[in-house]
Design an enzyme around this catalytic site. Structure first.
Site, PDB file in Angstrom:
ATOM      1  N   ARG A  64       0.778  -1.216  -0.042  1.00 11.88           N
ATOM      2  CA  ARG A  64      -0.062  -0.173   0.074  1.00 11.88           C
ATOM      3  C   ARG A  64       0.967   1.175   0.178  1.00 11.88           C
ATOM      4  O   ARG A  64       0.332   2.303  -0.607  1.00 11.88           O
ATOM      5  CB  ARG A  64      -0.979   0.218   1.241  1.00 11.88           C
ATOM      6  CG  ARG A  64      -2.158  -0.904   0.907  1.00 11.88           C
ATOM      7  CD  ARG A  64      -2.922  -1.242   2.186  1.00 11.88           C
ATOM      8  NE  ARG A  64      -3.641   0.025   2.399  1.00 11.88           N
ATOM      9  CZ  ARG A  64      -4.270   0.178   3.642  1.00 11.88           C
ATOM     10  NH1 ARG A  64      -4.415  -0.807   4.626  1.00 11.88           N
ATOM     11  NH2 ARG A  64      -4.583   1.475   4.084  1.00 11.88           N
ATOM     12  N   GLN A  96     -11.045   9.019   8.734  1.00 13.80           N
ATOM     13  CA  GLN A  96     -10.606   7.510   8.744  1.00 13.80           C
ATOM     14  C   GLN A  96      -9.440   6.984   7.861  1.00 13.80           C
ATOM     15  O   GLN A  96      -9.016   5.947   8.181  1.00 13.80           O
ATOM     16  CB  GLN A  96     -12.033   6.594   8.626  1.00 13.80           C
ATOM     17  CG  GLN A  96     -13.033   7.043   9.484  1.00 13.80           C
ATOM     18  CD  GLN A  96     -14.104   6.371   9.030  1.00 13.80           C
ATOM     19  OE1 GLN A  96     -14.451   4.881   9.364  1.00 13.80           O
ATOM     20  NE2 GLN A  96     -15.078   6.835   8.123  1.00 13.80           N
ATOM     21  N   ASN A  97      -9.079   7.754   6.988  1.00 16.01           N
ATOM     22  CA  ASN A  97      -8.117   7.374   5.757  1.00 16.01           C
ATOM     23  C   ASN A  97      -6.665   7.510   6.432  1.00 16.01           C
ATOM     24  O   ASN A  97      -6.248   8.486   7.262  1.00 16.01           O
ATOM     25  CB  ASN A  97      -8.305   8.435   4.625  1.00 16.01           C
ATOM     26  CG  ASN A  97      -9.671   7.900   3.995  1.00 16.01           C
ATOM     27  OD1 ASN A  97     -10.457   7.181   4.364  1.00 16.01           O
ATOM     28  ND2 ASN A  97     -10.188   8.973   2.922  1.00 16.01           N
ATOM     29  N   VAL A  98      -5.903   6.610   5.974  1.00  9.47           N
ATOM     30  CA  VAL A  98      -4.672   6.758   6.541  1.00  9.47           C
ATOM     31  C   VAL A  98      -3.572   7.358   5.143  1.00  9.47           C
ATOM     32  O   VAL A  98      -2.492   7.227   5.292  1.00  9.47           O
ATOM     33  CB  VAL A  98      -4.128   5.179   6.859  1.00  9.47           C
ATOM     34  CG1 VAL A  98      -4.621   4.757   8.114  1.00  9.47           C
ATOM     35  CG2 VAL A  98      -4.022   4.274   5.944  1.00  9.47           C
ATOM     36  N   ASP A  99      -4.195   7.756   4.281  1.00 11.04           N
ATOM     37  CA  ASP A  99      -3.408   7.730   2.925  1.00 11.04           C
ATOM     38  C   ASP A  99      -2.698   9.346   2.992  1.00 11.04           C
ATOM     39  O   ASP A  99      -1.872   9.586   1.904  1.00 11.04           O
ATOM     40  CB  ASP A  99      -4.248   7.481   1.716  1.00 11.04           C
ATOM     41  CG  ASP A  99      -5.366   8.656   1.659  1.00 11.04           C
ATOM     42  OD1 ASP A  99      -5.456   9.789   2.177  1.00 11.04           O
ATOM     43  OD2 ASP A  99      -6.497   8.104   1.135  1.00 11.04           O
ATOM     44  N   HIS A 114      -7.615   7.083  12.240  1.00  6.34           N
ATOM     45  CA  HIS A 114      -6.914   5.653  12.229  1.00  6.34           C
ATOM     46  C   HIS A 114      -5.508   5.636  12.008  1.00  6.34           C
ATOM     47  O   HIS A 114      -5.246   4.635  11.517  1.00  6.34           O
ATOM     48  CB  HIS A 114      -7.788   4.739  10.994  1.00  6.34           C
ATOM     49  CG  HIS A 114      -9.321   4.489  11.566  1.00  6.34           C
ATOM     50  ND1 HIS A 114     -10.226   3.977  10.685  1.00  6.34           N
ATOM     51  CD2 HIS A 114      -9.919   4.802  12.643  1.00  6.34           C
ATOM     52  CE1 HIS A 114     -11.334   3.965  11.344  1.00  6.34           C
ATOM     53  NE2 HIS A 114     -11.323   4.136  12.613  1.00  6.34           N
ATOM     54  N   CYS A 122       7.382   1.871  17.352  1.00  3.39           N
ATOM     55  CA  CYS A 122       8.098   0.708  17.865  1.00  3.39           C
ATOM     56  C   CYS A 122       7.185  -0.238  18.547  1.00  3.39           C
ATOM     57  O   CYS A 122       6.238   0.412  19.330  1.00  3.39           O
ATOM     58  CB  CYS A 122       9.432   1.139  18.798  1.00  3.39           C
ATOM     59  SG  CYS A 122      10.214  -0.389  19.447  1.00  3.39           S
ATOM     60  N   GLY A 192     -18.013   9.530   1.770  1.00  2.08           N
ATOM     61  CA  GLY A 192     -17.274   8.038   1.368  1.00  2.08           C
ATOM     62  C   GLY A 192     -16.950   7.098   2.204  1.00  2.08           C
ATOM     63  O   GLY A 192     -16.100   6.558   2.278  1.00  2.08           O
ATOM     64  N   THR A 193     -17.867   6.966   3.365  1.00  2.00           N
ATOM     65  CA  THR A 193     -17.506   5.912   4.085  1.00  2.00           C
ATOM     66  C   THR A 193     -19.027   4.893   4.234  1.00  2.00           C
ATOM     67  O   THR A 193     -19.969   5.539   4.448  1.00  2.00           O
ATOM     68  CB  THR A 193     -17.331   6.507   5.766  1.00  2.00           C
ATOM     69  OG1 THR A 193     -16.961   5.372   6.493  1.00  2.00           O
ATOM     70  CG2 THR A 193     -18.532   7.546   5.872  1.00  2.00           C
TER      71      THR A 193
END
Ligand code: BJW
Length: 248
Positions: A64, A96-99, A114, A122, A192-193
């Protein structure tokens, strides 16, 4: 299409999901062609899955990371930046997107609840999460260099909130404070969810309880569509600029 009524006192809380990035070329999670296809959720997005097979999990996130090369924000991301510039502190974007595409577009009053795909942390020491764009696709498991210096072998992990893990309480407190002021001047827009994953899926009910208006912009009718006062079905990149009155 009429633009949403956003007056001088309106406070806007926006929740985005994978659909807002779909037109940039980032796959969504559920449905045909989604990221979960071929990857049972518990294998790749839970602490138990990571403990069982960290190589599989790192391969999933490495692919990803690599796939983000050349991906850029789309008109939906940009329309939200324009709205933020208009409203200032009367605006909060929860994604909520991690992009990272909202940040790339220029959003500032923004919380990534998220986590972030290009950040690692770590599993053992308390060093802060750090930017890490490496795609560990060859099966190498990344180790924490700070722990290694102390003679400790400790794996890195993606800085992502997996199922069963707690969201950052400071993030939730910011959302609660924004909703808490409540009233008819509060407008909630979900974009968009699929409305399946909590606690984000519950924000709409929290806003309704406080007397706010709720609007959904989504490609298809999701499970929780009935909780919204208005539902606009279609691609976010086309609908949002019109709804927010910032035609692009
Ligand atoms: C378009 C479009 C276009 C396409 N334009 N639209 C209360 C009740 C029940 C369960 C729970 C609960 N509270 C907590 C839970 C447990 C769990 C949960 O919600 N489970 C549900 C499955 C029932 N939640 C958690 O574990 C959360 N932690 C937590 O609450 O801690 C406290 C706690 C723990 C345990 C028990 C109780 C409390 C953590 C959730 C973390 C979610 N993480 C993921 C994975 C991240 C890793 C990664 O990125 O790899 O986050 S899951 C995955 O789903 C990802 C997404 O952010 C999230 C939401 O998905 P999203 O964005 O909605 O995507 P899709 O694909 O589902 O939908 C896309 C939509 O877009 C579709 O509708 C399309 O139609 C549309 N679309 N193109 C507009 N162009």
């Amino acid at each position: 299409m009429d633009a949403l009524a956003i007056g001088p006192a309106t406070r806007v809380l926006v929740l985005t999901g994978a659909g807002v990035s779909a037109e940039s070329g980032v796959p969504t999670f559920r449905g045909a062609g989604g990221l979960w296809e071929g990857h049972p959720i518990e294998q790749v997005a839970s602490p138990q899955g990571f403990q069982r097979d960290p190589t599989l999990v790192w391969r999933f996130y490495s692919l990803r990371r690599a796939a983000m090369a050349g991906i850029v924000p789309n008109p939906a991301h940009r329309a939200l930046v324009a709205l933020e510039q208009r409203l200032g502190d009367r605006f909060l974007l929860v994604t909520q997107n991690v992009d990272g595409l909202h940040r790339d577009a220029g959003s500032e009053r923004m919380i990534e609840i998220h986590g972030n795909l290009m950040t690692s942390r770590c599993t053992t020491c308390d060093r802060p999460p750090f930017r890490d764009t490496t795609a560990y696709a060859d099966g190498t498991l990344p180790l924490c260099v700070l722990c290694s210096e102390r003679g400790v072998t400790a794996l890195l992990r993606p800085h992502i909130v997996w199922f069963g893990e707690w969201l950052d309480p400071d993030h939730l407190a910011r959302v609660e404070a924004f909703i808490g002021a409540g009233g008819h001047d509060l407008l909630f827009i979900a974009i968009g969810t699929s409305g399946l994953v909590y606690p984000a899926a519950g924000f709409v009910e929290d806003v309704r309880y406080r007397g706010g208006r709720t609007v959904l912009v989504n490609a298809e009718r999701p499970e929780n569509a009935r909780a919204f006062d208005a539902v606009h079905l279609g691609p976010a990149g086309e609908l949002l600029p019109a709804l927010l009155g910032c035609g692009q």
